[in-house]
Design a protein around this motif. Structure first.
Motif, PDB file in Angstrom:
ATOM      1  N   ILE A 143       0.693  -1.220  -0.009  1.00 55.15           N
ATOM      2  CA  ILE A 143       0.081  -0.075   0.165  1.00 55.15           C
ATOM      3  C   ILE A 143       0.894   1.260   0.069  1.00 55.15           C
ATOM      4  N   PHE A 144       0.657   2.183  -0.797  1.00 54.33           N
ATOM      5  CA  PHE A 144       1.417   3.409  -1.246  1.00 54.33           C
ATOM      6  C   PHE A 144       0.759   4.429  -0.409  1.00 54.33           C
ATOM      7  N   THR A 145       1.469   5.344   0.298  1.00 57.95           N
ATOM      8  CA  THR A 145       0.835   6.320   0.867  1.00 57.95           C
ATOM      9  C   THR A 145       0.965   7.558  -0.110  1.00 57.95           C
ATOM     10  N   HIS A 146       0.416   8.773   0.339  1.00 54.35           N
ATOM     11  CA  HIS A 146       0.436  10.022  -0.399  1.00 54.35           C
ATOM     12  C   HIS A 146       1.785  10.527  -0.434  1.00 54.35           C
ATOM     13  N   ASP A 147       2.695  10.219   0.697  1.00 50.90           N
ATOM     14  CA  ASP A 147       4.097  10.755   0.645  1.00 50.90           C
ATOM     15  C   ASP A 147       4.895   9.940  -0.102  1.00 50.90           C
ATOM     16  N   ASP A 148       4.715   8.456  -0.469  1.00 47.72           N
ATOM     17  CA  ASP A 148       5.305   7.827  -1.312  1.00 47.72           C
ATOM     18  C   ASP A 148       4.971   8.387  -2.719  1.00 47.72           C
ATOM     19  N   LEU A 149       3.871   8.761  -3.154  1.00 45.47           N
ATOM     20  CA  LEU A 149       3.399   9.308  -4.414  1.00 45.47           C
ATOM     21  C   LEU A 149       4.375  10.593  -4.848  1.00 45.47           C
ATOM     22  N   ILE A 150       4.365  11.230  -3.637  1.00 44.72           N
ATOM     23  CA  ILE A 150       4.974  12.549  -3.694  1.00 44.72           C
ATOM     24  C   ILE A 150       6.408  12.391  -4.088  1.00 44.72           C
ATOM     25  N   ARG A 151       7.235  11.583  -3.235  1.00 42.53           N
ATOM     26  CA  ARG A 151       8.506  11.090  -3.539  1.00 42.53           C
ATOM     27  C   ARG A 151       8.707  10.570  -4.950  1.00 42.53           C
ATOM     28  N   TYR A 152       7.834   9.686  -5.564  1.00 41.12           N
ATOM     29  CA  TYR A 152       7.847   9.418  -6.767  1.00 41.12           C
ATOM     30  C   TYR A 152       7.844  10.288  -7.968  1.00 41.12           C
ATOM     31  N   VAL A 153       6.933  11.422  -7.703  1.00 40.71           N
ATOM     32  CA  VAL A 153       6.865  12.178  -8.493  1.00 40.71           C
ATOM     33  C   VAL A 153       8.097  13.286  -8.595  1.00 40.71           C
ATOM     34  N   TYR A 154       8.702  13.331  -7.437  1.00 40.17           N
ATOM     35  CA  TYR A 154       9.921  14.254  -7.471  1.00 40.17           C
ATOM     36  C   TYR A 154      11.001  13.308  -7.650  1.00 40.17           C
ATOM     37  N   GLU A 155      11.085  12.094  -8.074  1.00 41.13           N
ATOM     38  CA  GLU A 155      11.962  11.137  -8.660  1.00 41.13           C
ATOM     39  C   GLU A 155      12.963  11.166  -7.281  1.00 41.13           C
ATOM     40  N   ILE A 186       5.676   0.782  -7.362  1.00 41.84           N
ATOM     41  CA  ILE A 186       5.013   1.821  -7.664  1.00 41.84           C
ATOM     42  C   ILE A 186       4.094   1.755  -9.080  1.00 41.84           C
ATOM     43  N   GLU A 187       4.839   1.737 -10.049  1.00 37.24           N
ATOM     44  CA  GLU A 187       4.717   1.530 -11.366  1.00 37.24           C
ATOM     45  C   GLU A 187       3.536   0.286 -11.709  1.00 37.24           C
ATOM     46  N   LYS A 188       3.926  -0.860 -10.908  1.00 33.53           N
ATOM     47  CA  LYS A 188       3.099  -1.564 -11.009  1.00 33.53           C
ATOM     48  C   LYS A 188       1.898  -1.627 -10.436  1.00 33.53           C
ATOM     49  N   SER A 189       1.919  -0.953  -9.266  1.00 33.95           N
ATOM     50  CA  SER A 189       0.467  -0.729  -8.404  1.00 33.95           C
ATOM     51  C   SER A 189      -0.275   0.336  -9.194  1.00 33.95           C
ATOM     52  N   LEU A 190       0.596   1.170  -9.952  1.00 36.55           N
ATOM     53  CA  LEU A 190      -0.286   2.296 -11.002  1.00 36.55           C
ATOM     54  C   LEU A 190      -1.001   1.403 -12.054  1.00 36.55           C
ATOM     55  N   ALA A 191      -0.477   0.573 -12.495  1.00 36.42           N
ATOM     56  CA  ALA A 191      -1.111  -0.252 -13.656  1.00 36.42           C
ATOM     57  C   ALA A 191      -2.089  -0.834 -13.493  1.00 36.42           C
ATOM     58  N   VAL A 192      -2.639  -1.020 -12.106  1.00 38.22           N
ATOM     59  CA  VAL A 192      -3.582  -2.128 -11.551  1.00 38.22           C
ATOM     60  C   VAL A 192      -4.689  -1.112 -10.684  1.00 38.22           C
ATOM     61  N   ASP A 193      -4.271  -0.271 -10.196  1.00 43.31           N
ATOM     62  CA  ASP A 193      -5.081   0.777  -9.559  1.00 43.31           C
ATOM     63  C   ASP A 193      -5.427   1.975  -9.797  1.00 43.31           C
ATOM     64  N   ILE A 204       0.087  19.183 -10.274  1.00 44.57           N
ATOM     65  CA  ILE A 204       0.244  20.086  -9.358  1.00 44.57           C
ATOM     66  C   ILE A 204       1.915  20.448  -9.488  1.00 44.57           C
ATOM     67  N   LYS A 205       2.705  19.472  -9.664  1.00 45.48           N
ATOM     68  CA  LYS A 205       4.107  19.748  -9.700  1.00 45.48           C
ATOM     69  C   LYS A 205       4.560  20.616 -10.795  1.00 45.48           C
TER      70      LYS A 205
END
Length: 79
Positions: free
Chosen positions: A4-16, A26-33, A46-47
């Protein structure tokens, strides 16, 4: 087991700021969720808006800050 990814995990992902392994998961989860994907897309938007709104201070502002800092002798300021 799905992570389970948190909002903070996604922010870190967006900011590389995630590791290669985190990116893969994360990319695996994005493909199915679809809800997670929507959140991630919104964070990307937003970024982009924040990056586009970055401005430089005026020369007057810079000079005011430099003059103010001279009064504290925090560091040498060249004229």
């Amino acid at each position: 087991m799905t992570k389970i990814f948190t909002h903070d995990d996604l922010i870190r992902y967006v900011y590389e700021e995630t590791t290669t392994e985190e990116n893969r998961l994360i990319e695996k989860s994005l493909a199915v969720d679809s809800a997670l994907l929507e959140q991630c897309q919104e964070l990307h938007r937003i970024k982009e808006q924040l990056d586009g709104s970055m401005m430089s201070p005026s020369e007057k502002t810079i000079n005011t800050i430099l003059e103010y800092s001279k009064g504290f002798n925090l560091h040498p300021v060249k004229d």
